[in-house]
Design a protein around this motif. Structure first.
Motif, PDB file in Angstrom:
ATOM      1  N   ALA A 139       0.820  -1.219   0.000  1.00 37.91           N
ATOM      2  CA  ALA A 139       0.000   0.000   0.000  1.00 37.91           C
ATOM      3  C   ALA A 139       0.848   1.260   0.000  1.00 37.91           C
ATOM      4  CB  ALA A 139      -0.929   0.008   1.208  1.00 37.91           C
ATOM      5  N   GLU A 140       2.179   1.073   0.128  1.00 39.09           N
ATOM      6  CA  GLU A 140       3.129   2.187   0.134  1.00 39.09           C
ATOM      7  C   GLU A 140       2.836   3.183   1.252  1.00 39.09           C
ATOM      8  OE1 GLU A 140       3.295   3.841  -3.778  1.00 39.09           O
ATOM      9  OE2 GLU A 140       4.221   2.030  -4.634  1.00 39.09           O
ATOM     10  N   VAL A 141       2.612   2.605   2.439  1.00 39.95           N
ATOM     11  CA  VAL A 141       2.431   3.404   3.648  1.00 39.95           C
ATOM     12  C   VAL A 141       3.261   2.764   4.752  1.00 39.95           C
ATOM     13  CG1 VAL A 141       0.108   4.177   3.015  1.00 39.95           C
ATOM     14  CG2 VAL A 141       0.404   2.083   4.364  1.00 39.95           C
TER      15      VAL A 141
ATOM     16  N   THR B 294       0.539   3.231   9.924  1.00 36.27           N
ATOM     17  CA  THR B 294      -0.674   3.677   9.229  1.00 36.27           C
ATOM     18  C   THR B 294      -1.614   2.503   8.983  1.00 36.27           C
ATOM     19  OG1 THR B 294       0.539   5.466   8.166  1.00 36.27           O
ATOM     20  CG2 THR B 294      -1.560   4.839   7.181  1.00 36.27           C
TER      21      THR B 294
ATOM     22  N   ALA C 124      -5.342   2.094  10.411  1.00 32.85           N
ATOM     23  CA  ALA C 124      -6.478   1.867   9.504  1.00 32.85           C
ATOM     24  C   ALA C 124      -7.323   0.680   9.959  1.00 32.85           C
ATOM     25  CB  ALA C 124      -5.974   1.632   8.084  1.00 32.85           C
TER      26      ALA C 124
ATOM     27  N   VAL D 198      -7.671   7.817   9.815  1.00 34.20           N
ATOM     28  CA  VAL D 198      -6.888   7.699   8.583  1.00 34.20           C
ATOM     29  C   VAL D 198      -7.647   8.381   7.442  1.00 34.20           C
ATOM     30  CG1 VAL D 198      -5.833   6.077   6.945  1.00 34.20           C
ATOM     31  CG2 VAL D 198      -5.918   5.517   9.386  1.00 34.20           C
ATOM     32  N   LYS D 199      -6.910   9.114   6.596  1.00 27.24           N
ATOM     33  CA  LYS D 199      -7.537   9.785   5.463  1.00 27.24           C
ATOM     34  C   LYS D 199      -8.257   8.766   4.588  1.00 27.24           C
ATOM     35  CE  LYS D 199      -4.168  13.547   5.243  1.00 27.24           C
ATOM     36  NZ  LYS D 199      -3.110  14.210   4.413  1.00 27.24           N
TER      37      LYS D 199
ATOM     38  N   ARG E  26      -8.689   8.296   1.371  1.00 29.50           N
ATOM     39  CA  ARG E  26      -7.971   7.732   0.221  1.00 29.50           C
ATOM     40  C   ARG E  26      -6.929   6.727   0.671  1.00 29.50           C
ATOM     41  NH1 ARG E  26      -6.134  12.273  -4.021  1.00 29.50           N
ATOM     42  NH2 ARG E  26      -5.516  10.360  -5.129  1.00 29.50           N
ATOM     43  N   THR E  27      -6.252   7.048   1.756  1.00 33.90           N
ATOM     44  CA  THR E  27      -5.233   6.121   2.286  1.00 33.90           C
ATOM     45  C   THR E  27      -5.894   4.859   2.814  1.00 33.90           C
ATOM     46  OG1 THR E  27      -3.841   7.999   2.929  1.00 33.90           O
ATOM     47  CG2 THR E  27      -3.366   5.866   3.956  1.00 33.90           C
ATOM     48  N   ARG E  28      -6.991   5.031   3.549  1.00 40.35           N
ATOM     49  CA  ARG E  28      -7.700   3.888   4.096  1.00 40.35           C
ATOM     50  C   ARG E  28      -8.224   2.975   2.979  1.00 40.35           C
ATOM     51  NH1 ARG E  28     -11.385   6.452   6.751  1.00 40.35           N
ATOM     52  NH2 ARG E  28     -13.134   6.073   5.344  1.00 40.35           N
TER      53      ARG E  28
ATOM     54  N   ALA F 170      -6.982   2.628  -0.008  1.00 40.05           N
ATOM     55  CA  ALA F 170      -5.843   1.939  -0.633  1.00 40.05           C
ATOM     56  C   ALA F 170      -5.424   0.732   0.202  1.00 40.05           C
ATOM     57  CB  ALA F 170      -4.677   2.907  -0.795  1.00 40.05           C
ATOM     58  N   ILE F 171      -5.398   0.903   1.514  1.00 42.49           N
ATOM     59  CA  ILE F 171      -5.036  -0.196   2.407  1.00 42.49           C
ATOM     60  C   ILE F 171      -6.084  -1.301   2.334  1.00 42.49           C
ATOM     61  CG2 ILE F 171      -4.750  -0.839   4.836  1.00 42.49           C
ATOM     62  CD1 ILE F 171      -3.572   2.017   5.253  1.00 42.49           C
TER      63      ILE F 171
END
Length: 341
Positions: free
Chosen positions: A25-27, A31, A35, A42-43, A45-47, A49-50
């Motif tokens: 997920a590149e985090v 993070t 999530a 968690v934002k 978009r980031t959530r 993606a995860i």
């Protein structure tokens, strides 16, 4: 650079770890942990993606891992005597519905009314580190009580009433139920009174409350039948046959469950008893068939599902750190008067 990107996207060959999810997920691992445990922090978009990576890999979080932000397992364990009985099935449904609605899962153990089995289940369940545990009744082996006390988890005991629960309790006085039924039958006035019951602790409390109310008024007869738990339709029929064979006179009978009462009613009907003039029968539980027997069964109604709902609410509040949870939450009960009494 291309090799680095391919390595980031390459699925692991072994069990998927939190670190793998973070890489794909590149985090950061922190993070990913956030999530899973506190997604609202968690934002979006980031959530998302995860979550896509988790769905793609089939990853199941190890909620006991030290790298997670929270040590909560999102599991609540409940030990009940059986699921075959409508009484406990509806309590489990209420409990599960309330837990699932807030993201918790129910881990269920069946004790079979056996205190030693309850001890073994408690040991196995605590090893899995649930966030809380729910027990049926207030009678436990001293080893079970010590284990639960030492675990430091929120505990709710259900289906009984006590001024001194292990932690909190949701239930009612079975002794008071017995007394209420005794008063109901006394108002109708019968020559004889009897109780047909199982030998589990709560049924015994109801029997004792019933008998105690008749002290100085009448003698309560008990059939010569050792009933196991759970008791059956056949038990009720055999016990009623014994009572009817003993003597004459009108008879008022309290049964430990609607199933037993149904059996007793079948025997009385087969013998041509006039119900409720010659013979009155009161059950316990208000099962779904109770209004449809012939005649319809008088019984004691308990909010079975409500016990589960209140137990779940209580334990969730304890987990959240609420210091004002009631120690004893009482549930109402009432006699539903129908054709048998």
């Amino acid at each position: 650079m291309a090799d680095q990107i391919r390595n980031k996207q390459k699925l692991p060959s072994g069990p998927v770890t939190l670190a793998d999810i973070a890489r794909l997920a590149e985090v950061s691992p922190v993070t990913v942990s956030r999530a899973i445990n506190t997604p609202h922090l968690v934002k979006p978009r980031t959530r998302e993606a995860i979550e896509r990576v988790i769905a793609r890999t089939g990853y199941v979080p190890n909620l006991l891992a030290g790298g997670l932000a929270s040590r909560r397992t999102k599991l609540i364990a409940a030990i009940v005597p059986a699921v075959s009985s409508t009484i406990f099935a509806e309590t489990i449904e209420g409990l599960n519905a309330e837990l699932v609605s807030v993201g918790y899962q129910l881990l269920l153990g069946l004790s079979g009314y056996d205190a030693q089995r309850e001890l073994e289940l408690t040991r196995a369940i605590l090893a899995r580190r649930p966030d809380g545990i729910i027990l049926t009744g207030i009678t436990h082996l001293k080893e079970t009580r010590a284990m639960l006390t030492g675990a430091g988890l929120p505990i709710v005991e259900i289906w009984d009433s006590t001024p001194s629960p292990l932690d909190t309790a949701v239930g009612f006085s079975h002794t008071a139920v017995g007394a209420l039924v005794a008063d109901h039958l006394l108002r109708r006035g019968y020559d004889r009174y009897a109780q047909i019951g199982a030998n589990d602790p709560r049924a015994v409390q109801r029997r004792d409350g019933f008998i105690h109310r008749f002290e100085g008024v009448a003698t309560v007869e008990l059939p010569d039948l050792e009933m196991g738990t759970p008791s059956t339709f056949r038990d009720g029929r055999v016990a009623m046959a014994q009572l009817l064979d003993r003597g004459q006179g009108s008879l008022g009978v309290f049964c430990s469950s609607d199933v037993v009462a149904h059996g007793a009613l079948a025997e009385a009907y087969a013998r041509g008893c006039r119900i409720p003039d010659d013979l009155a029968i009161v059950g316990f539980g208000d099962f779904d068939f109770a209004p449809h027997t012939h005649p319809p069964l008088t019984t004691v109604r308990i909010d079975r599902r409500g016990i589960g709902t209140k137990a779940a609410q209580s334990i969730l509040r304890k987990i959240a750190g609420d210091e004002h949870v009631e120690t004893m939450m009482n549930v109402d009960f009432q006699i539903v008067t129908r054709g048998t009494a």
